[in-house]
Design an enzyme around this catalytic site. Structure first.
Site, PDB file in Angstrom:
ATOM      1  N   SER A   1      -8.903   0.243  -2.708  1.00  0.00           N
ATOM      2  CA  SER A   1      -8.628  -1.491  -2.513  1.00  0.00           C
ATOM      3  C   SER A   1     -10.023  -2.020  -1.644  1.00  0.00           C
ATOM      4  O   SER A   1     -11.184  -1.849  -2.415  1.00  0.00           O
ATOM      5  CB  SER A   1      -7.287  -1.665  -1.395  1.00  0.00           C
ATOM      6  OG  SER A   1      -7.205  -2.884  -1.665  1.00  0.00           O
TER       7      SER A   1
ATOM      8  N   ASP B   1      -0.422  -3.072 -10.735  1.00  0.00           N
ATOM      9  CA  ASP B   1      -1.460  -3.546  -9.690  1.00  0.00           C
ATOM     10  C   ASP B   1      -2.098  -4.798 -10.159  1.00  0.00           C
ATOM     11  O   ASP B   1      -2.705  -5.102 -11.189  1.00  0.00           O
ATOM     12  CB  ASP B   1      -2.379  -2.649  -9.445  1.00  0.00           C
ATOM     13  CG  ASP B   1      -3.446  -3.077  -8.216  1.00  0.00           C
ATOM     14  OD1 ASP B   1      -3.227  -3.924  -7.520  1.00  0.00           O
ATOM     15  OD2 ASP B   1      -4.321  -2.291  -7.914  1.00  0.00           O
TER      16      ASP B   1
ATOM     17  N   HIS C   1      -0.224  -1.242  -6.419  1.00  0.00           N
ATOM     18  CA  HIS C   1      -1.418  -1.124  -5.592  1.00  0.00           C
ATOM     19  C   HIS C   1      -1.190   0.126  -4.646  1.00  0.00           C
ATOM     20  O   HIS C   1      -0.337   0.105  -3.798  1.00  0.00           O
ATOM     21  CB  HIS C   1      -1.784  -2.412  -4.867  1.00  0.00           C
ATOM     22  CG  HIS C   1      -3.128  -2.624  -4.444  1.00  0.00           C
ATOM     23  ND1 HIS C   1      -4.228  -2.304  -5.194  1.00  0.00           N
ATOM     24  CD2 HIS C   1      -3.357  -2.776  -3.070  1.00  0.00           C
ATOM     25  CE1 HIS C   1      -5.126  -2.571  -4.475  1.00  0.00           C
ATOM     26  NE2 HIS C   1      -4.913  -2.678  -3.154  1.00  0.00           N
TER      27      HIS C   1
END
Length: 310
Positions: free
Chosen positions: A163, A246, A278
C-alpha cells in the site's frame, strides 16, 4: 468510537480525523508487540534506534540459517497504512515479517517512520531514506549493528512494501539512483504489494498530508506522470502485486504499463490474485491465496541468486 461531526474539521475514514481544536484521532488503535524470538518461524527480532531526534527506528529480523557462514539477502520493508496509521511494531507486521524472513531466508529491516498528519509528507520518505543510509554503513562490516555486519549480503538488497509502503519503496528506489551516497549496497529489486499510487485524479488525503505537493500528478504519488523520472529506478527488477477486488488495482496496472513504456532497462512483472481485497494477506495470512502470494514474493527474492558465504 463516538463521532460528532460538528467537532470535526477534516475526516479521512478509516484512517483519521482532525478535530476543530487540532486533536488528531485515529479510527483504529495499533496493537504494539515487543521484539522477540518467534518459536513458530524460529526468527529472532530486535529493535534499533536510528535517529533519536526524528524518532526513526526499525525492527530487525534474523532467521535461523540452515547453512553455516551463509550471507543472507537483505530485505528493507516499509509498512502500509495510508502514510498515517500502522507500525513496524504492530502485531500485523511483526507476524508478517517473521514469516517472510523465515520463508525467504532473508535478514529484514522493517522501518518505523513518522506518520502523517502529525508529520507531513515528505517526513516518511526522509525517514526511510535515513534508514537506507544507515543500512549502507554496514556494507564494509563496520556498522553499528552486528547482525547486519555479520549476516547481510549487501549485493542482494530488496526494497518492499504494501500500500503506502509500496509507494515509499518505489520512491526510495528512484532516490537511490538520483542521490548517490557511496553505493555500498546494490538494490536488486523492489516488491510493490497493492501499491498506493495516484491515477491523475484529485486525492484529498494526499493533498491534506502533503501540503507541499504539486497536485495529483506529483510523481511521488503518481509515478506514471513522469516517465523520465520513472526510467531512473535504481534496481534491476520490479514485482508488482495486485488483488482483484482491490480498489487500487488499477493504480498498480497503470504503474506497470508506465514502467514498461519508460526507458528503464530492467525487468518488471505483475502478479494478480483474483477474488481478494486490499492487503488481504496481512489479515488472512494462512489462506490459500496468501500462501500463493508469499511464495511468489519469496521466489522473486531467491531467483537466480547463488548463496554467498562469509
Amino acid at each position: 468510537m463516538a463521532s460528532n461531526s460538528a467537532d470535526t474539521l477534516h475526516d479521512f475514514p478509516p484512517f483519521f480525523r482532525v478535530h476543530k481544536n487540532g486533536k488528531i484521532e485515529r479510527y483504529l488503535e495499533t496493537d504494539f508487540v515487543p521484539s522477540s524470538h518467534d518459536p513458530t518461524s524460529d526468527v529472532q527480532s530486535k529493535d534499533v534506534v536510528i535517529s533519536p531526534e526524528n524518532a526513526v527506528s526499525a525492527r530487525l529480523f534474523l532467521p535461523k540459517s540452515t547453512i553455516p557462514n551463509q550471507k543472507l539477502p537483505l530485505l528493507i520493508y516499509v509498512h502500509g497504512g495510508a502514510f498515517s496509521i500502522e507500525s513496524a511494531f504492530s502485531s500485523l507486521y511483526h507476524n508478517y515479517l517473521n514469516t517472510l524472513a523465515a520463508e525467504a531466508k532473508v535478514i529484514a529491516v522493517s522501518i518505523e517512520y513518522r506518520l502523517a498528519p502529525e508529520y507531513a509528507v515528505p517526513a516518511c520518505y526522509d525517514d526511510c531514506w535515513e534508514v537506507i543510509k544507515w543500512v549502507e554503513l554496514h556494507a564494509g562490516g563496520q556498522g553499528p549493528d552486528p547482525w547486519l555486519n555479520e549476516f547481510a549480503d549487501f549485493d542482494r538488497v530488496f526494497l518492499a512494501g504494501d500500500s503506502a509502503g509500496a509507494n515509499i519503496a518505489h520512491n526510495m528506489a528512484i532516490r537511490f539512483n538520483l542521490d548517490e551516497f557511496g553505493y555500498g549496497i546494490k538494490i536488486v529489486g523492489i516488491i510493490l504489494v497493492h501499491p498506493f499510487f495516484g491515477n491523475g485524479k484529485t486525492d484529498n488525503l494526499w493533498l491534506f498530508i502533503c501540503p507541499e505537493t504539486s497536485g495529483s500528478n506529483d510523481p511521488r504519488l503518481n509515478p506514471a506522470a513522469d516517465l523520465d523520472l520513472l526510467s531512473k529506478l535504481g534496481c534491476n527488477r520490479v514485482l508488482v502485486c495486485t488483488a482483484g477486488k482491490d480498489r487500487l488495482k488499477e493504480r498498480g496496472l497503470i504503474y506497470y504499463d508506465a514502467v514498461k513504456n519508460s526507458n528503464w532497462k530492467g525487468e518488471i512483472e505483475i502478479f494478480d490474485i483474483e477474488g481478494e481485497d486490499h492487503v488481504f494477506h496481512l489479515f488472512k495470512s494462512t489462506c490459500e491465496n496468501a500462501v500463493l502470494l508469499l511464495k511468489k514474493i519469496v521466489g522473486f527474492m531467491n531467483q537466480n541468486l547463488l548463496p554467498s558465504v562469509l
